[in-house]
Design a protein around this motif. Structure first.
Motif, PDB file in Angstrom:
ATOM      1  N   GLU A  23       0.857  -1.152   0.216  1.00 40.16           N
ATOM      2  CA  GLU A  23      -0.021  -0.037  -0.045  1.00 40.16           C
ATOM      3  C   GLU A  23       0.872   1.243   0.037  1.00 40.16           C
ATOM      4  O   GLU A  23       2.187   1.349   0.496  1.00 40.16           O
ATOM      5  N   GLY A  53      -3.286   3.709  -2.741  1.00 42.81           N
ATOM      6  CA  GLY A  53      -3.145   2.644  -3.565  1.00 42.81           C
ATOM      7  C   GLY A  53      -2.868   1.360  -2.805  1.00 42.81           C
ATOM      8  O   GLY A  53      -2.216   1.489  -2.054  1.00 42.81           O
ATOM      9  N   HIS A 105      -1.769  -2.471  -4.071  1.00 46.07           N
ATOM     10  CA  HIS A 105      -1.523  -3.005  -5.204  1.00 46.07           C
ATOM     11  C   HIS A 105      -1.054  -4.544  -4.691  1.00 46.07           C
ATOM     12  O   HIS A 105      -0.515  -4.936  -3.799  1.00 46.07           O
ATOM     13  N   THR A 144      -1.856  -8.675 -11.698  1.00 48.05           N
ATOM     14  CA  THR A 144      -1.791  -7.251 -11.182  1.00 48.05           C
ATOM     15  C   THR A 144      -2.999  -6.763 -10.710  1.00 48.05           C
ATOM     16  O   THR A 144      -4.012  -6.666 -11.381  1.00 48.05           O
ATOM     17  N   GLU A 179      -5.282  -3.644  -8.384  1.00 45.12           N
ATOM     18  CA  GLU A 179      -4.999  -2.543  -7.692  1.00 45.12           C
ATOM     19  C   GLU A 179      -6.317  -1.757  -7.455  1.00 45.12           C
ATOM     20  O   GLU A 179      -7.313  -1.688  -8.150  1.00 45.12           O
ATOM     21  N   ILE A 187      -3.553   3.755 -15.947  1.00 40.18           N
ATOM     22  CA  ILE A 187      -3.242   2.522 -15.194  1.00 40.18           C
ATOM     23  C   ILE A 187      -3.330   1.401 -16.223  1.00 40.18           C
ATOM     24  O   ILE A 187      -2.622   0.460 -16.604  1.00 40.18           O
ATOM     25  N   TRP A 216       0.014  -0.551 -17.255  1.00 38.01           N
ATOM     26  CA  TRP A 216       0.153  -2.195 -16.717  1.00 38.01           C
ATOM     27  C   TRP A 216       0.312  -3.042 -18.003  1.00 38.01           C
ATOM     28  O   TRP A 216       0.953  -4.091 -17.964  1.00 38.01           O
TER      29      TRP A 216
END
Length: 139
Positions: A79, A87, A89, A104, A106, A120, A124
């Protein structure tokens, strides 16, 4: 307050344990993720243990994060906070017919969190493809 939750994944043609071995070396992140991880480094604590502090990102977008959960070689969660957004993650390394599914996930909360969606998703995709290429070269 806005909330944004996203999950992305990409198959990587190495076993999950090998994907973790390659990915978990934070000092190597800039080798395959020059854009997003140039400043990545451990700040304190035993790497990949709860409570360890990690810097992620690339100036000016660096974030100091705290590992909140770690189950190597399967999952790590951290975090962090920046620009008024919190965030959380998670990276997961899951068995997959192609070798490993790197996932991943988030969750962002805070004013403007939803506006991050296109950024994002772009980041990503670029980051996951860069890791896959790195894993293939290192295999």
């Amino acid at each position: 307050m806005g909330t944004l939750a996203l999950v992305g994944s990409l198959p990587v043609p190495v076993p999950p344990e090998r994907a973790w071995e390659l990915w978990s070396r934070v000092e190597d992140w800039p080798r395959w993720d020059w854009l997003g991880s140039a400043d990545a480094r451990w700040l304190e604590g035993e790497p990949w243990t709860a409570g360890a502090r990690l810097r992620v990102g690339h100036r000016p977008g660096t974030f100091d994060c705290v590992v909140v959960s770690a189950r190597p070689p399967r999952e790590v969660v951290w975090e962090g906070r920046g620009a008024g957004i919190h965030g959380r993650h998670a990276f997961r390394f899951l068995p997959h017919p192609a070798g490993c599914l790197v996932q991943t996930a988030e969750v962002f909360t805070g004013r403007g969190a939803r506006a991050l969606t296109p950024l994002i998703r772009w980041f990503w995709g670029r980051q996951l493809r860069a890791f896959r290429a790195y894993a293939v070269r290192a295999a």
